[in-house]
Design a protein around this motif. Structure first.
Motif, mmCIF file in Angstrom:
data_model
loop_
_atom_site.group_PDB
_atom_site.id
_atom_site.type_symbol
_atom_site.label_atom_id
_atom_site.label_comp_id
_atom_site.label_asym_id
_atom_site.label_seq_id
_atom_site.Cartn_x
_atom_site.Cartn_y
_atom_site.Cartn_z
ATOM 1 N N SER A 89 -6.376 0.358 0.539
ATOM 2 C CA SER A 89 -5.763 0.079 -0.719
ATOM 3 C C SER A 89 -6.694 -0.300 -1.802
ATOM 4 N N TYR B 129 0.716 -1.239 0.076
ATOM 5 C CA TYR B 129 0.151 -0.040 -0.063
ATOM 6 C C TYR B 129 0.937 1.264 0.104
ATOM 7 N N TYR C 82 -1.313 -1.492 -5.203
ATOM 8 C CA TYR C 82 -2.604 -1.559 -4.365
ATOM 9 C C TYR C 82 -3.182 -2.725 -4.577
#
Length: 438
Positions: free
Chosen positions: A140, A108, A127
């Motif tokens: 995320s 993240y 992500y």
């Protein structure tokens, strides 16, 4: 949007992000210890430095499965981020991700860095890795959706969030994030409905409150936006106190409205407050810096604008405004480098040619450039600006371009008429050029 002040055209930033990424101001001296929330702090708990500044929103590195060398690499990445050293932060987060391949925190944070560096595909992949590692990692998920929506894929972002919300229908974060995506797509009615849905799920969810205000701002419903911001930052008396008086995004948004409406002192104060709480908030940094330049305070404009270029090296407006601050401080080589970088990032940025023209016209001397070269370059830059601008200046812009061109051409004629001194020496460089306006 452009504004004229003290002989300069300023390109202004007028947007706001949604995901609180990471950071404290770079270049602040030694490393600042980071305080991670404990394992019981809950998702989205704030990470702060020892001065209390918010430096990120993660699930608490101390309680998210990071330990030993993985945690050490991760913390080293955060320290690099605090300094504005994005390449080192990227390297350390990559190392932490390799050492803790099941943790969502390193990918993240890596995604946040990649996005600031302009590496969108890499950011989105990071992500995806984060929420694949942890199917409940909503930060995320939201970051991924907003990355899509902010880069011309709002439909894909909406489809992604609709799917995730179907599995997590009680999530205020995903609902508020979906509201932001709808707002970016100019579906203001649905955006407001979703934001209110998020608040019904959690009446204290601050991100949803900011989405309400920001959507009204995008819809140009300024009074409604200000009312929502008052609820967040000021409140309505003892019965309804401020919901989050230090919210950086709310201060940024209120500053944008105040600047647009001519309340300059209030706007500058809000931008300052936003950068104190979120020193990585590039929009606030650029607006604060450009306002200081407009006010004739180029010296104090440099720090926020340099920070902006560190945290967003691909932001053309940050480079443009930093170049103008350097120009006014007579740091001409640095100014030219920033103007050139702004144009390399956005060749349509006509105002960069205007500022280059001012620099070459008004500078007493620029290293490595003769007086004749300076004035010839000034004319070339002004003419480029005028061609790009069109026959008339945009509404509200008084660029005085014809007067500046006439001044430059008169100076060029004066230089040509100068006679070389006896003895065959070269003609002296012209003096008395107007000093940069501050």
């Amino acid at each position: 949007m452009k504004q004229r002040k003290n002989g300069t055209l300023f390109a202004l930033v007028a947007s706001a992000s949604f995901v609180a990424a990471a950071a404290a101001a770079p270049g602040c001296g030694g490393d600042k210890p980071v305080n991670y929330p404990g394992a019981d702090a809950g998702a989205g708990a704030a990470v702060t430095d020892n001065q209390g500044a918010q430096v990120g929103v993660v699930d608490g590195a101390g309680g998210s499965g990071l330990e030993g060398s993985a945690k050490s690499a991760y913390e080293t990445g955060w320290q690099a981020w605090l300094r504005g050293d994005l390449p080192t932060a990227k390297k350390q987060f990559q190392e932490a991700a390799g050492l803790a391949p099941k943790s969502p925190a390193p990918p993240y944070s890596l995604g946040v860095v990649e996005e600031h560096l302009g590496n969108l595909s890499a950011a989105q992949q990071a992500y995806r890795t984060a929420f694949s590692n942890d199917p409940e990692h909503e930060l995320s998920m939201c970051a991924y959706a907003l990355s899509l929506a902010n880069n011309k894929s709002p439909g894909e972002a909406d489809t992604f969030l609709t799917d995730k919300r179907a599995k997590r229908d009680k999530s205020p974060r995903l609902t508020a994030c979906n509201a932001e995506v709808k707002s970016l797509a100019k579906d203001h009615g649905t955006a407001q409905q979703l934001a209110q849905d998020a608040l019904r799920l959690d009446p204290d969810f601050k991100d949803a409150m900011v989405v309400v205000a920001r959507d009204h701002y995008r819809a140009r419903k300024m009074e409604l936006a200000k009312y929502a911001l008052q609820a967040i930052l000021v409140g309505f008396g003892e019965a309804s106190p401020a919901r989050d008086k230090e919210n950086a995004e709310a201060h940024l948004l209120r500053g944008l409205i105040e600047r647009e409406q001519g309340s300059r002192a209030a706007a500058m104060k809000d931008f300052e407050d936003a950068t104190k709480k979120r020193p990585d908030l590039v929009e606030a940094l650029v607006n604060l810096g450009s306002m200081r330049v407009e006010a004739g305070n180029a010296q104090d404009a440099v720090a926020p604008l340099e920070s902006a270029t560190k945290f967003a090296p691909n932001n053309a407006l940050a480079h443009l405004n930093l170049g103008d601050a350097y120009r006014l401080l007579q740091r001409y080589p640095e100014a030219k480098k920033e103007f050139d970088q702004a144009l390399a990032l956005d060749s349509s940025l006509a105002v960069a040619h205007y500022d280059l023209g001012l620099m070459y016209l008004t500078a007493q001397s620029i290293p490595g450039t003769s007086a004749d070269q300076q004035v010839s370059t000034a004319i070339k830059e002004f003419e480029t600006y005028k061609t790009m601008r069109g026959a008339k200046a945009p509404p509200g812009v008084n660029d005085e371009i014809d007067d500046l061109l006439n001044r430059a051409k008169a100076k060029q004629a004066e230089l040509k008429n100068q006679v070389a001194p006896a003895g065959g020496g070269a003609a002296p460089a012209a003096g008395g050029a107007p000093a940069p306006k501050k």
